[in-house]
Scaffold this motif. Sequence first.
Motif, PDB file in Angstrom:
ATOM      1  N   VAL A  25     -77.955  10.339 -87.298  1.00 23.53           N
ATOM      2  CA  VAL A  25     -78.764   9.068 -87.355  1.00 23.53           C
ATOM      3  C   VAL A  25     -79.093   8.634 -88.601  1.00 23.53           C
ATOM      4  O   VAL A  25     -78.598   9.165 -89.532  1.00 23.53           O
ATOM      5  CB  VAL A  25     -80.290   9.860 -86.549  1.00 23.53           C
ATOM      6  CG1 VAL A  25     -80.229  10.348 -85.372  1.00 23.53           C
ATOM      7  CG2 VAL A  25     -80.957  10.826 -87.604  1.00 23.53           C
ATOM      8  N   ASP A  26     -79.316   7.190 -88.655  1.00 25.90           N
ATOM      9  CA  ASP A  26     -79.934   6.750 -89.981  1.00 25.90           C
ATOM     10  C   ASP A  26     -81.110   7.316 -90.273  1.00 25.90           C
ATOM     11  O   ASP A  26     -81.586   7.872 -89.912  1.00 25.90           O
ATOM     12  CB  ASP A  26     -79.796   5.084 -89.668  1.00 25.90           C
ATOM     13  CG  ASP A  26     -80.647   4.492 -89.055  1.00 25.90           C
ATOM     14  OD1 ASP A  26     -82.068   5.216 -88.710  1.00 25.90           O
ATOM     15  OD2 ASP A  26     -80.626   3.488 -88.427  1.00 25.90           O
ATOM     16  N   HIS A  27     -81.518   6.613 -91.654  1.00 26.60           N
ATOM     17  CA  HIS A  27     -82.979   6.970 -92.286  1.00 26.60           C
ATOM     18  C   HIS A  27     -84.132   6.777 -91.285  1.00 26.60           C
ATOM     19  O   HIS A  27     -85.070   7.154 -91.720  1.00 26.60           O
ATOM     20  CB  HIS A  27     -82.807   6.399 -93.604  1.00 26.60           C
ATOM     21  CG  HIS A  27     -82.745   4.990 -93.646  1.00 26.60           C
ATOM     22  ND1 HIS A  27     -81.784   4.247 -93.412  1.00 26.60           N
ATOM     23  CD2 HIS A  27     -84.117   4.156 -93.932  1.00 26.60           C
ATOM     24  CE1 HIS A  27     -82.419   2.838 -93.557  1.00 26.60           C
ATOM     25  NE2 HIS A  27     -83.727   2.905 -93.755  1.00 26.60           N
ATOM     26  N   GLN A  28     -83.807   5.706 -90.642  1.00 24.62           N
ATOM     27  CA  GLN A  28     -84.881   5.687 -89.401  1.00 24.62           C
ATOM     28  C   GLN A  28     -84.998   6.387 -88.254  1.00 24.62           C
ATOM     29  O   GLN A  28     -85.719   6.178 -87.156  1.00 24.62           O
ATOM     30  CB  GLN A  28     -85.080   4.075 -89.192  1.00 24.62           C
ATOM     31  CG  GLN A  28     -85.168   3.154 -90.459  1.00 24.62           C
ATOM     32  CD  GLN A  28     -85.176   1.730 -90.289  1.00 24.62           C
ATOM     33  OE1 GLN A  28     -84.769   1.359 -89.025  1.00 24.62           O
ATOM     34  NE2 GLN A  28     -86.051   1.127 -91.026  1.00 24.62           N
ATOM     35  N   GLY A  29     -84.035   7.322 -88.016  1.00 26.72           N
ATOM     36  CA  GLY A  29     -83.819   8.062 -86.793  1.00 26.72           C
ATOM     37  C   GLY A  29     -83.004   7.344 -85.930  1.00 26.72           C
ATOM     38  O   GLY A  29     -82.933   7.882 -84.656  1.00 26.72           O
ATOM     39  N   ASN A  30     -82.598   6.064 -85.841  1.00 24.02           N
ATOM     40  CA  ASN A  30     -81.661   5.462 -84.946  1.00 24.02           C
ATOM     41  C   ASN A  30     -80.334   6.065 -84.863  1.00 24.02           C
ATOM     42  O   ASN A  30     -79.744   6.453 -85.956  1.00 24.02           O
ATOM     43  CB  ASN A  30     -81.533   4.066 -85.184  1.00 24.02           C
ATOM     44  CG  ASN A  30     -83.079   3.531 -85.257  1.00 24.02           C
ATOM     45  OD1 ASN A  30     -83.764   3.669 -84.282  1.00 24.02           O
ATOM     46  ND2 ASN A  30     -83.298   2.685 -86.174  1.00 24.02           N
ATOM     47  N   GLU A  31     -79.903   6.335 -83.769  1.00 22.13           N
ATOM     48  CA  GLU A  31     -78.482   6.956 -83.766  1.00 22.13           C
ATOM     49  C   GLU A  31     -77.193   6.178 -83.979  1.00 22.13           C
ATOM     50  O   GLU A  31     -77.329   4.947 -83.203  1.00 22.13           O
ATOM     51  CB  GLU A  31     -78.349   7.734 -82.210  1.00 22.13           C
ATOM     52  CG  GLU A  31     -77.253   8.784 -82.237  1.00 22.13           C
ATOM     53  CD  GLU A  31     -77.387   9.235 -80.874  1.00 22.13           C
ATOM     54  OE1 GLU A  31     -78.680   9.707 -80.330  1.00 22.13           O
ATOM     55  OE2 GLU A  31     -76.554  10.187 -80.492  1.00 22.13           O
TER      56      GLU A  31
END
Length: 73
Positions: A25-31
């Motif tokens: 995931v990225d730093h925003q929690g998106n996979e």
Amino acid sequence: MSDVIVVRCRENGPLVLPAGRVRIVDHQGNEFPLPPGKDNIALCRCGQSQTKPFCDGSHRACGFQGANLAPAP
Ligand code: FES
């Protein structure tokens, strides 16, 4: 199957994880979508990949050195 996920530091290359057992995931929690049909995921640790966080093979061209060994048990 073990609950422990092993992250392998490939000599002079990426970090390799077993696909299907992790989510990236990225730093925003998106996979991030994972490359289909692969048994492993390779994460860049040289900083040169154009497809971060994934390895694109650029570590070979930049001469990345990363062969540290874990301490002996
Ligand atoms: S480790 Fe492969 S491109 Fe960085």
